[in-house]
Design a protein around this motif. Structure first.
Motif, short mmCIF file in Angstrom:
data_model
loop_
_atom_site.label_atom_id
_atom_site.label_comp_id
_atom_site.label_asym_id
_atom_site.label_seq_id
_atom_site.Cartn_x
_atom_site.Cartn_y
_atom_site.Cartn_z
N ARG A 210 -0.42 -84.69 22.46
CA ARG A 210 -0.53 -86.13 22.69
C ARG A 210 -0.23 -86.93 21.44
N GLU A 211 0.49 -88.03 21.66
CA GLU A 211 0.76 -88.94 20.55
C GLU A 211 0.33 -90.34 20.95
N GLU A 212 0.71 -91.32 20.13
CA GLU A 212 0.39 -92.70 20.52
C GLU A 212 1.22 -93.06 21.73
N LYS A 213 0.67 -93.90 22.56
CA LYS A 213 1.30 -94.10 23.85
C LYS A 213 1.97 -95.47 23.99
N LYS A 214 3.16 -95.41 24.60
CA LYS A 214 3.91 -96.64 24.93
C LYS A 214 4.68 -96.32 26.19
N ILE A 215 4.49 -97.11 27.21
CA ILE A 215 5.19 -96.79 28.46
C ILE A 215 6.14 -97.92 28.84
N LYS A 216 7.39 -97.58 28.98
CA LYS A 216 8.39 -98.59 29.32
C LYS A 216 8.72 -98.50 30.82
N LYS A 217 8.49 -97.32 31.40
CA LYS A 217 8.84 -97.15 32.81
C LYS A 217 7.97 -96.04 33.38
N PHE A 218 7.49 -96.26 34.58
CA PHE A 218 6.73 -95.21 35.26
C PHE A 218 7.65 -94.42 36.18
N TYR A 219 7.42 -93.12 36.23
CA TYR A 219 8.24 -92.28 37.10
C TYR A 219 7.36 -91.55 38.09
N ARG A 220 7.94 -91.19 39.21
CA ARG A 220 7.31 -90.22 40.09
C ARG A 220 7.75 -88.84 39.60
N THR A 221 6.99 -87.79 39.92
CA THR A 221 7.27 -86.48 39.33
C THR A 221 8.68 -85.98 39.58
N TRP A 222 9.20 -86.31 40.73
CA TRP A 222 10.52 -85.75 41.05
C TRP A 222 11.66 -86.51 40.35
N GLU A 223 11.30 -87.60 39.71
CA GLU A 223 12.37 -88.42 39.12
C GLU A 223 12.79 -87.95 37.74
N ILE A 224 11.95 -87.15 37.08
CA ILE A 224 12.35 -86.72 35.74
C ILE A 224 12.15 -85.21 35.57
N GLU A 225 12.84 -84.73 34.58
CA GLU A 225 12.64 -83.35 34.14
C GLU A 225 11.44 -83.41 33.20
N VAL A 226 10.37 -82.73 33.54
CA VAL A 226 9.14 -82.88 32.76
C VAL A 226 9.17 -81.97 31.53
N ASP A 227 8.87 -82.57 30.39
CA ASP A 227 8.71 -81.77 29.17
C ASP A 227 7.39 -81.02 29.28
N PRO A 228 7.41 -79.71 29.23
CA PRO A 228 6.18 -78.95 29.52
C PRO A 228 5.12 -79.04 28.43
N ASP A 229 5.49 -79.56 27.25
CA ASP A 229 4.52 -79.54 26.15
C ASP A 229 3.93 -80.90 25.84
N ARG A 230 4.55 -81.95 26.34
CA ARG A 230 4.15 -83.28 25.93
C ARG A 230 3.25 -83.93 26.98
N CYS A 231 2.37 -84.78 26.54
CA CYS A 231 1.48 -85.52 27.43
C CYS A 231 2.28 -86.16 28.57
N LEU A 232 1.81 -85.94 29.79
CA LEU A 232 2.56 -86.43 30.95
C LEU A 232 2.61 -87.96 30.98
#
Lengths: 325, 678, 165, 190, 293
Positions: A210-232
């Motif tokens: 986990r790092e500091e958080k900034k969200i520019k866009k929300f995704y549904r799970t199927w919309e992105i390739e999820v990085d397995p190590d980073r905070c969802l």
């Protein structure tokens, strides 16, 4: 565990819920025998015989512990809640439904009429040509038949009767159930009125970085390739883990699926959904009201389902405005 | 919880009692609010008798909580906190209800006013039960001060403090101190030579034993809080070693590369690639302008190094980060000139003989590129007529809504200098002539006598499109002479635009580093515009001079001195009180989700990567509560504004809104079961 | 629902530095405005927890007013932007829960804008009056059918038990 | 809010001007700087400069304003509007003053109202402007002598095919007229 | 790229040269300009002098029609551009006016939601097509020709097509790309007189004189317009201006698209040369060898 003590009485009950709690209880496996060793199971509709009459006949407080799962949606459930309350020394709101309403609580987005309309009139798989709806009282030659009255609003067990403890989870993990049973057996229960469980959140058990958080866009799970190590959440997936009590072992995030919040809020949080909403909104990365609006409207089409999947009935507002249903 | 709450309702003469039935409110609170054991009204609660009454009740009635319904807490919260403290009650176990500003003075109707007063009192009384005793903390004030900006304001502030015996770090971003004032020729209205009054201050500051001068340096980072700031300063590489340089100037003389000086000479003069901005620069150590230096660009030359008698040139020099500890910070970062090209109808940049005010300052400066001769761009022709246009980019909502405050006087000064040095006719085009300081109006009178022409009207356009032979080859200033109500076209040779004084482009960014805010326009916000003009909302950070708003030299000097006086007060006192209204994190329960980490503008929340939890550095926390509201796990608590307190207050102010059935929120959460099953 | 005599109960959360002071200024200037808004002071609009809003509505408030410093002028630099973000998401949620858009509103008022704050309150109160009362707690109430049914169950069981015994 | 402020200012005329002009409330911010009058290509020919009109409006001098030639000198070049340091939509205010002058029957001394009337007549009838019709009808009705001077130009235009003898007409004139009728109806109501 | 196109009343007859040259140039540049169905007059300045709401509604009818066809509406006339853009802006900023105008439109079963961006042809050519593509199409550079770009008022004020309101540059750049010598004269965004010739000839002709004089002072070969009204005023009234002031202007006034067409190698006739009253072709022939050859 103390040996040779007189056997206690245990009741397990099931109101508006799916039955998962019972299955999870049985998930403690052979340890169920330990339970049977220490308790007479006076009632457990899913696993053992037991009649309401017998409970009614018991003295007040005769049952040592009642594990009650499910919310209160009908008059019968409310009656059973009151009955078991009276007869039990310790009443545990078992699982998400009893504690905070859970999925059945999402029914609070509708009222009785619209629920019935869907179930008895509009459902595509339905064959009900006369449009019959269940009636609380039906006169037959033999007398009156009663059906429970279905309520507009689902209430949690705690909103119906006083509960002593809450055990969160949908369902509670078997290990946590066993922990609770041990606590009961060893008489190591916390302060009455509290939640039996951890006082941290899912993040505590989640291995992601986990790092500091900034969200520019929300995704549904199927919309992105999820990085397995980073905070969802940092990847734009609406993960409720930040606001949800630990206890599950972060099962969902570990398989790239955001936490949906089934363990409910942490201690001292009054409204699970609002707390999550406040946190998530705080880190939206924009200072422009129109952009903020666009990020929200596009990324979170179903705010109630996203923030109140489990706790709508226990939230401050509890339900959708009936006037607007 | 069995608290013993005392409620006190003030009449404030008839200020409150006129529209609120105070006796009724006091009676009602005593009878209806749980745990209220004393409830009284009194004529003037803030009077010594009123305070004595509360103190006595605290002792006699063993009150554990106190509510006073009177005026705004911004007026008397301190008074009643002190009263509580005097009676041995922790002052944070008191809450003040605003019955005057928020009720009696804004209500017409006594019945409605009384009802609103009851609700607010109920809110306070419910809240106060959950309040907790808090203790303010005290911090030692480091005696050193950071002054940012080496213009006249910063110099004044630095000298005041240094003369009083306190160490000062003076940081200036350009190679020399002096600021805009060093560029000016004369100063209005006395017409003193600007350099004559400024340079002594510059060299005094340069030599002062208590002043550490850091020129060609910028503020990089500020952490900590009042009394104990930690500051990082980037000292940019000069490529000249200061301790070795004697300031002899041979390098500048011999440097083969000549460039247009866009800064000090406003584009009218030249400087070398190794330079000091002007001959009297302090310090006298030059800097190498890397972008224009032949050696840095092409790898060959090194003339400066060859001629330097003390081998002070170091092409390998790097930027240096200096860390210092200071107790207070004074920002005196000044202003920048409006870009006159943004008003294309005045032709600046397109029509050669349209000048900005800063260009004109250099043009008439005896040390400037023309030696003080007022000539046109060709470098020789003296103008026969000059138009001076006021309010270019000022008093114009398309650019800056504010009045730049000094342009009218500067325009009069220009007029005087032109009339003195040339035979030109001078026209001033103004909207309103603002000469409202000492000796200013007199100066205006003088220019009227000297024959300057005044046309009241904002110029519409400056054009070279001649309509008749008289206008050929001239710049035609077209405007409405509003005193005649007629359009006029006045052909002139030269036009001077009085460009606006604007906030520095990076004012907001710098303010953010120091934890202070700007107005929308970009001026630093003072604590109070009238009564506290140099303090800011952030303790220990002061502002002075034009970074706070356009002003003239006397006002800048006064503010510089005022800020220094405030800092001296802090240093003399030695300790500063820190309000205990701060956030804290229950680290046991923190899961390290890091939501809060970048929400704090003061960097008061720190993440511990080993423990994987966050914690609040309470001395840096200003108590806004944003992280409290954001913490998804509910493990951040805001002292004096925690959830329990606010929820109780909501419950209280809505005492009359709950439905008859008693199905109220807090109560309903643990509902009393309706006994049906028997 | 609109009702001439309806006096809405409104909770106003105001930041200590701008909007609360604007309310002080409105008072000092003796500007009259409707008495319906009960002001609660918080240090910053950034402290405003969306749960405060739902809490107030659940306790019977007919509307909630939030107010803070103008964007870019926050006493705490930029915390009001966080309030703005939460407000937008909260409004999205409230819409989904059937709370009318006008009931919860965020205003930016500086300490100098006493008159503007009074105007905002006047306007807000008028809008809520037009909407009529919210009475949120009534939402949870069940009809009389519930009590009858519960009594019927008790009676039924008693009858069965009599037969049995 | 803006109308409340206008109430306090007490000039009925000012309020009318503000209400009829989108963005018109900016007029109260006039600094009397004259950048409008200075910018106007026809400024030299005006009875009053726009700035003076604003002062007259403030002083409630309706008759002086509406009888002046100022707004009829306006060529809608918008220099005054874009240069105004107070963002006053000056050109749009001129339009409003024209409308008020026509309504109050004070638009004397200029042919512009008549030209406007002829023009809109064609638009209402055909949905399009009709240049020849406009020119001939306008000149015949208003300036028969001036028409003579126009001769050579007209011939030049004809010979190059730049003037049509018949007006173009849109297909759905009815629809346009329904819209116009409705708009006038709403306009009268408010 | 496809655009909805609003020609305006002048294009068909008076400004036929603009129309024909614009279409020819658009073809070379692969711009599809689809004329919107059954458009009506923009109301010019006259309609707004009489009734604001009705004028806006008349204009909004076009916006409503266009909205169904494209999100970009291109106008070739500065006055049409101005009115369309103004009403669009008004409706986006003033909810009350939007509601009223839409109420009026509803009488014709129309509604304007606000989804159209109003553009001027010049801006579309300069910004959307751009330097690279335009330079590619040049077969006959305008080298040696001194052109005075004339922008007039309403394309740059109050709502600019995307250029400076005081000293616009788009046409300057365009003709630099085409190889012409662009005259930097100070009155390129000043007024041509608009409808003034019909009202006060003295005033109107003086405005025209200033423009023509400045172009002559700067030694321009021709003035290029982007609006039928400007072209008409400067071209058709030029003899009368000469008559009134005793001047001897013989300044060809052409549409910018005509010269773009020439640069693209189109024949003068194909881009409407000959429709202007002050003949342009002789100047073109004299200055441009490629044309005379």
């Amino acid at each position: 565990m103390s040996e040779g003590k007189a056997k206690g009485k245990l009741a397990v009950y099931w109101a508006a819920s799916c039955g998962g709690c019972d299955i999870s209880t049985l998930g403690i496996d052979t340890k169920i025998l330990d339970v049977a060793e220490h308790f007479d199971i006076v009632m457990w509709p899913c696993a053992a015989d037991g009649k309401v009459h017998d409970i009614e006949k018991m003295a007040d407080g005769e049952i040592d512990v009642c594990l009650f799962n499910g919310g209160i949606r009908t008059s019968e459930q409310e009656y059973m809640a009151q009955l078991l309350r009276k007869k039990s020394k310790v009443l545990v709101a078992f699982g998400s439904c009893a504690s905070e309403g859970c999925i059945p609580g999402l029914g609070n987005l509708n009222d009785k009429a619209s629920c019935f309309k869907t179930v008895y009139h509009d459902s595509p798989s339905l064959d009900n040509p006369n449009g019959v709806e269940p009636q609380p009282v039906t006169e037959v030659p033999e007398g009156k038949l009663h059906l429970p009255v279905y309520y507009d609003t689902l209430k949690t067990l705690g909103q119906t009767v006083k509960v002593d403890y809450m055990l969160p989870g949908c369902p509670p993990e078997s290990d946590r159930i066993w922990d609770a049973i041990v606590a009961i057996l060893e008489n190591k229960l916390p302060e009455p009125g509290s939640v039996i469980g951890s006082n941290t959140t899912v993040c505590d058990e989640c291995p992601r970085k986990r790092e500091e958080k900034k969200i520019k866009k929300f995704y549904r799970t199927w919309e992105i390739e999820v990085d397995p190590d980073r905070c969802l959440l940092e990847q734009g997936l609406l993960c409720a883990g930040i606001a949800t009590r630990a206890g599950c072992g972060a099962l969902c995030p570990q398989v790239n699926s955001p936490c949906i919040g089934c363990y409910g809020p942490n201690n001292g949080v009054e409204d699970h959904g609002m707390q999550l909403l406040s946190a998530v909104a705080s880190v939206i990365d924009s200072e422009d009201p129109d952009e903020i609006d666009a990020i929200i409207k596009e990324g979170i089409p179903d705010p109630v389902g996203s923030f109140y999947r489990f706790s709508l009935a226990q939230s401050n507002l509890r339900r959708k405005n009936k006037a607007g249903v | 919880m069995a608290e013993r709450v005392g409620v006190y309702i003030c009449h404030c003469g008839s200020n409150i009692a006129g529209t609120v039935d105070v006796e009724e409110v006091a009676r009602w609170a005593g009878e209806n609010i749980k745990d209220v054991v004393v409830s009284k009204d009194y004529k003037f609660m803030c009077s010594s008798l009123g305070q004595a009454m509360i103190e006595e009740d605290i002792k006699k009635e063993k009150l554990t909580r106190v509510v006073v319904g009177a005026c705004s807490p911004h007026l008397h919260e301190k008074t009643f906190r002190t009263a509580c403290k005097n009676a041995g009650l922790n002052p944070y176990l008191f809450d003040m209800t605003n019955l005057r500003e928020h009720v009696s003075w804004v209500c017409n109707d006594k019945e409605a006013g009384t009802a609103k007063a009851k609700a607010l009192i109920a809110g306070s009384a419910e809240r106060v039960k959950y309040q907790q005793p808090l203790e303010p903390s005290y911090v030692d004030v480091h005696p050193a001060t950071l002054v940012v900006g080496g213009g006249i304001t910063g110099l004044q502030a630095a000298l005041e403090l240094a003369d009083a015996g306190h160490p000062v770090y003076l940081v200036e971003r350009s190679p020399s101190v002096g600021g805009h004032m060093a560029q000016f020729d004369k100063t209005f209205p006395t017409l003193d030579c600007s350099a004559c009054i400024l340079t002594p201050k510059m060299s005094e500051a340069g030599q002062h034993e208590n002043i550490t001068m850091l020129t060609y340096s910028e503020l990089e980072e500020v952490s900590g809080s009042v009394g104990k700031f930690k500051v990082k300063i980037r000292k940019k590489a000069r490529y000249v070693v200061e301790k070795d340089c004697t300031g002899c100037g041979i390098c500048m003389e011999k440097c083969p590369r000549k460039i247009v000086d866009e800064d000090f000479e406003a584009g009218l003069g030249y400087r070398k690639a190794i330079y000091t901005p002007f001959p009297q620069a302090v310090p006298r150590t030059p800097v190498i302008d890397v972008e224009n230096c032949t050696y840095f660009q092409r790898g060959k030359c090194k003339v400066c190094s060859k001629v330097c008698p003390t081998n002070a040139i170091d092409y390998e020099q790097q930027d240096e980060i200096i860390e210092i500890d200071v107790g207070n910070i004074i920002l005196a970062t000044g202003w920048k000139l409006f870009d006159c090209k943004k008003v294309p109808q005045y032709g600046y940049g397109r029509l050669a003989n349209v000048y900005t005010n800063m260009e004109f300052e250099r043009l008439c400066n005896a040390a400037g590129p023309t030696g003080g001769k007022i000539v046109m761009r060709d470098g020789k022709t003296e103008p026969k007529s000059v138009a001076i246009i006021h309010c270019v980019g000022s008093r114009d909502v398309n650019h800056n809504a504010h009045c730049s405050a000094v342009c009218c006087m500067a325009a009069l000064k220009f007029g005087h200098l032109i009339l003195e040095k040339t035979n030109a006719e001078v026209y001033s085009f103004y909207i309103d002539m603002r000469t409202n300081q000492k000796q200013y109006e007199e100066f205006y009178q003088r220019l009227l006598e000297e024959g300057m022409h005044f046309v009241r009207g904002k110029v519409a356009e400056v054009t070279d499109a001649a309509r008749n032979p008289d206008e050929q080859g001239k710049l035609i200033v077209q405007c409405e002479d509003t005193l005649l109500g007629k359009q006029r076209r006045i052909p002139v040779d030269m036009v001077v635009l009085m460009g606006a004084i604007e906030p520095q482009a990076d004012a907001k960014e710098l303010g953010l580093k120091c934890g202070i805010s700007c107005s929308m326009a970009g001026w630093y916000t003072e604590r109070h515009p009238k009564l506290d003009p140099v303090a800011t909302m952030t303790e220990g950070v002061f502002v002075a001079g034009t970074c706070q708003g356009a002003k003239d030299i006397p006002a800048c000097v006064a503010q510089g001195a005022a800020a220094a006086a405030r800092v001296q007060g802090m240093i003399t006192k030695g300790k500063v009180m820190i309000e205990p209204i701060v956030a804290s994190i229950n680290e046991e329960a923190c899961s390290g989700c890091r939501i809060c980490n970048n929400l704090c503008p003061y960097n008061a929340i720190e993440f511990d990567p080993v423990k994987e939890t966050s914690h609040v550095i309470s001395s840096m926390c200003k108590g806004c509560g944003t992280c409290v509201a954001a913490c998804p796990a509910g493990v951040i608590t805001g002292a004096h504004f925690n959830n329990q307190q606010i929820f109780a207050q909501i419950d209280g102010v809505l005492w009359d809104a709950k439905p008859a059935g008693g199905n109220g929120g807090a109560a309903a959460k643990a509902a009393e079961p309706e006994p049906v099953a028997s | 629902m609109s009702n001439e005599n309806f006096e809405p109960k409104i909770v106003g959360f105001m930041c200590n530095w701008c909007s609360y002071r604007a309310a002080d200024l409105a008072g000092s200037a003796r500007i009259k405005y409707p008495p319906n808004v009960r002001i609660i002071r918080v240090m910053c609009s950034g402290r405003m927890d969306p749960a405060f809003v739902t809490k107030a509505l659940s306790l019977g408030a007919d509307g909630v007013m939030l107010a803070g410093c103008h964007p870019g002028e926050c006493h705490y630099i930029d915390q009001n932007y966080k309030a703005m973000r939460r407000y937008h998401l909260l409004k999205h949620m409230l819409a989904a829960l059937g709370v009318e858009d006008e009931r919860v509103r965020l205003f930016w008022r500086s300490a100098a804008e006493g008159e503007q704050l009074a105007e905002a309150i006047t306007e807000f109160v008028a809008d809520i009056k037009k909407l009529g009362p919210l009475h949120w707690p009534d939402n949870w109430e069940e009809s009389d059918e519930r009590l009858e049914a519960l009594e019927a169950i008790v009676k039924e069981h008693e009858e069965v038990m009599e037969v049995n015994s | 809010m803006s109308s409340q402020k206008a109430d306090k200012l007490g000039s009925e005329f000012l309020q009318e001007v503000i209400e009829g002009t989108p963005g018109g409330e900016r007029i109260v911010h006039c600094l009397q700087c004259g950048s409008c009058g200075g910018s106007c290509p026809n400024g030299a020919d005006m009875d009053y400069t726009p700035r003076t009109l604003f002062a007259l409006i403030n002083a409630n001098k309706k008759e002086e304003v509406l009888r002046s030639n100022t707004m009829w000198c306006c060529v809608s070049c918008y220099f005054c509007t874009t240069r105004c340091p107070q963002n006053i939509p000056i050109t749009d205010i001129m339009y409003q003053l024209k409308r008020m002058a026509i309504a109050e029957n004070m638009a004397s001394g200029s042919d512009a109202p008549a030209l406007a009337k002829t023009f809109t007549g064609y638009v209402d009838k055909y949905g399009r402007a009709f240049e020849l019709g406009l020119a001939s009808r306008f000149y015949l009705l208003n300036k028969p002598f001036a028409m003579l001077k126009m001769g050579p130009m007209g011939i030049g235009m004809f010979s190059r095919g730049r003037m049509s003898l018949t007006p173009a007409k849109i297909k759905r004139v009815d629809q346009l007229n329904a819209i116009i009728k409705k708009a006038r109806e709403i306009g009268r109501k408010s | 790229m496809k655009y909805a196109f609003y020609p305006g009343c002048s294009m068909e007859v008076n400004a036929a040269a603009y129309d024909v040259s614009m279409r020819a140039v658009a073809k070379v540049l692969d711009m599809e300009l689809a004329e919107i169905d059954d458009w009506n007059c923009c109301g010019a300045t006259e309609y707004f002098s009489q009734d604001e709401l009705t004028a806006c509604s008349v204009v909004a009818r076009n916006l409503a029609i266009a909205e169904g066809e494209s999100n970009q509406l291109v106008a070739s006339c500065a006055a049409c551009y101005c009115n369309l853009a103004k009403v669009d802006k008004l409706m986006s900023e003033d909810a009350e006016m939007k509601q009223k105008i839409n109420e009026a439109l509803s009488a014709g079963q129309l509604k304007y939601k606000g989804g159209v961006r109003v553009r001027h042809l010049l801006d579309v050519i300069c910004s959307d097509i751009g330097e690279e593509k335009i330079k590619e199409k040049v077969v006959r550079p305008l080298t040696g020709l001194r052109i005075a770009p004339y922008y007039g008022c309403q394309a740059v004020r109050p709502i600019s097509i995307g250029d400076c309101t005081e000293y616009p540059m788009q046409m300057d750049h365009l003709f630099e790309w085409l190889g012409a010598e662009v005259v930097d004269y100070p009155v390129k965004a000043h007024c041509c007189g608009g409808h003034m010739p019909q009202i006060s000839e003295e005033q109107a002709f003086e405005l025209q004189r200033r423009l023509l004089q400045s172009a002559v002072d700067y030694d321009a070969d021709m003035i290029l317009c982007m609006c039928p009204m400007c072209q008409l005023n400067l071209d058709a009234y030029q003899p009368r201006v000469n008559g009134m002031f005793g001047t001897n202007f013989k300044m060809p006034i052409l549409y910018f698209t005509q010269l773009v067409g020439i640069a693209f190698g189109l024949e003068p006739k194909a881009v409407g040369f000959g429709k202007e009253l002050v003949a342009g072709l002789p100047v073109l022939k004299k200055k441009l060898e490629a044309v005379s050859a």
